[in-house]
Write a protein that holds these residues in place. Structure first.
Motif, mmCIF file in Angstrom:
data_model
loop_
_atom_site.group_PDB
_atom_site.id
_atom_site.type_symbol
_atom_site.label_atom_id
_atom_site.label_comp_id
_atom_site.label_asym_id
_atom_site.label_seq_id
_atom_site.Cartn_x
_atom_site.Cartn_y
_atom_site.Cartn_z
ATOM 1 N N GLU A 62 28.311 52.504 29.477
ATOM 2 C CA GLU A 62 28.983 53.610 29.948
ATOM 3 C C GLU A 62 30.453 53.149 30.927
ATOM 4 O O GLU A 62 31.091 54.052 31.223
ATOM 5 N N THR A 63 30.793 51.548 31.120
ATOM 6 C CA THR A 63 31.780 51.440 31.700
ATOM 7 C C THR A 63 32.629 50.543 30.769
ATOM 8 O O THR A 63 33.736 49.998 31.080
ATOM 9 N N ALA A 64 31.922 50.135 29.761
ATOM 10 C CA ALA A 64 32.913 49.256 28.671
ATOM 11 C C ALA A 64 33.168 48.128 29.496
ATOM 12 O O ALA A 64 32.389 47.247 29.994
ATOM 13 N N ARG A 65 34.459 47.558 28.921
ATOM 14 C CA ARG A 65 34.885 46.166 29.341
ATOM 15 C C ARG A 65 35.519 46.206 31.024
ATOM 16 O O ARG A 65 36.396 46.715 31.228
ATOM 17 N N ALA A 66 34.644 45.725 31.826
ATOM 18 C CA ALA A 66 35.010 45.606 33.260
ATOM 19 C C ALA A 66 36.253 44.612 33.358
ATOM 20 O O ALA A 66 36.181 43.605 32.649
ATOM 21 N N PRO A 67 36.869 44.717 34.494
ATOM 22 C CA PRO A 67 38.212 43.584 34.529
ATOM 23 C C PRO A 67 37.422 42.070 34.904
ATOM 24 O O PRO A 67 36.366 42.111 35.268
ATOM 25 N N GLY A 68 38.108 41.168 34.049
ATOM 26 C CA GLY A 68 37.569 39.962 34.455
ATOM 27 C C GLY A 68 36.739 39.316 33.251
ATOM 28 O O GLY A 68 36.084 38.179 33.484
ATOM 29 N N LEU A 69 36.393 40.370 32.521
ATOM 30 C CA LEU A 69 35.503 40.115 31.228
ATOM 31 C C LEU A 69 35.784 38.715 30.352
ATOM 32 O O LEU A 69 35.169 37.972 29.967
ATOM 33 N N ASP A 70 37.138 38.614 30.089
ATOM 34 C CA ASP A 70 37.806 37.509 29.295
ATOM 35 C C ASP A 70 37.503 36.182 30.015
ATOM 36 O O ASP A 70 37.693 35.191 29.211
ATOM 37 N N THR A 71 37.450 36.006 31.151
ATOM 38 C CA THR A 71 37.347 34.896 31.888
ATOM 39 C C THR A 71 36.379 34.561 32.446
ATOM 40 O O THR A 71 36.133 33.347 32.876
ATOM 41 N N ALA A 72 35.415 35.361 32.337
ATOM 42 C CA ALA A 72 33.965 34.804 33.411
ATOM 43 C C ALA A 72 32.884 34.020 32.135
ATOM 44 O O ALA A 72 33.031 34.249 31.036
ATOM 45 N N ARG A 73 32.509 33.116 32.965
ATOM 46 C CA ARG A 73 31.321 32.313 32.214
ATOM 47 C C ARG A 73 30.256 33.067 31.710
ATOM 48 O O ARG A 73 29.499 32.801 30.813
ATOM 49 N N ARG A 74 29.836 33.917 33.169
ATOM 50 C CA ARG A 74 28.434 34.721 32.621
ATOM 51 C C ARG A 74 28.821 36.083 32.474
ATOM 52 O O ARG A 74 29.671 36.572 33.451
#
Length: 257
Positions: A62-74
């Motif tokens: 329901e929220t799809a790609r949240a900010p920071g997804l591309d750099t998060a380890r987890r």
């Protein structure tokens, strides 16, 4: 793992409350035949608040790609309510699905069925479990005795003809095909041996992430309909027990029974 199971159980309990009063839910159409309700949205909000630590990425239906997804380890990959149409129609086949990916590897999967009080969970390298008891794929040895699950495109989705052709090729060779309407729960059923295999095209990451961890840890073979493709990347998954995978895949890939 315990805190994830607790969070998913709490989410499931909340969904049961919505389910009991589903006639009062506000419903939106994502596209023809595809629905979302306040139950989906509030459950995802609850899971995000409970599971996410500082710096975690979030990929939810329901929220799809949240900010920071591309750099998060987890990264948490979450479907708060897989099987929304079943849920809204009072059909008791729906689930909460959660996976955790660390450094590009999916290490944890949970699929929780609130209606049946069943929680499937798996940790990479530690096995797959149903309500704490170890599970594995079915022991069915003959394709003609096997029961498979699938999902069928609907509304204006593409691939309806392809899927109809799949079913026409497979049905003469097996004991049956089930289309139950919740891919995450269907994959869990393969992991515990209720189904012998499953296939579907173009699913979303949150539809299959938790289930793929379960399948891997329960000893199933997992590929794409194209062997060169990865289900995690394409959303197209083909899985079965090791003893059935080759004949099953030949039929679905149309390379001969």
């Amino acid at each position: 793992m315990a805190h994830v199971i607790d969070a998913v159980s709490q989410a499931g309990n909340g969904l049961l409350g919505f389910w009991a009063d589903r006639a009062a839910l506000s419903i939106e159409h994502k596209r023809e035949g595809d629905f979302v309700s306040i139950a989906d949205k509030r459950t995802e909000d609850l899971l995000r608040a409970t599971l996410c630590q500082q710096g975690d990425g979030w990929l939810g239906e329901e929220t799809a790609r949240a900010p920071g997804l591309d750099t998060a380890r987890r990264i948490w990959i979450v479907d708060p309510l897989d099987g929304t149409t079943n849920f809204l129609r009072g059909i008791g086949h729906w689930a909460v699905s959660v996976a955790l990916q660390v450094d590009g590897v999916r290490v944890l999967g949970v699929v929780h069925d609130p209606v049946r009080h069943e929680t499937f969970f798996a940790l990479r390298g530690a096995g797959a479990f149903l309500n704490g008891a170890a599970i594995q794929g079915a022991s069915t040895s003959r394709l003609q005795d096997a029961l498979f699950g699938t999902g069928i495109p609907f509304g204006g989705m593409s691939g309806i003809d392809d899927h109809a052709a799949d079913i026409a090729r497979l049905m003469p060779h097996c004991a049956g095909v089930r289309r139950m309407g919740a891919a995450a729960l269907d994959l869990a059923y393969v992991a515990c041996g209720r189904l012998d295999g499953f296939w579907e095209r173009r699913l979303q990451p949150w539809d299959i992430a938790g289930g793929l961890v379960l399948l891997q840890e329960a000893g199933l073979r997992i590929e794409g309909l194209d062997p060169a493709e990865q289900p995690e990347e394409t959303g197209t998954v083909l899985t079965a027990t090791p003893q059935l995978f080759d004949p099953f895949s030949r039929i679905l890939r149309n390379t001969g029974a």
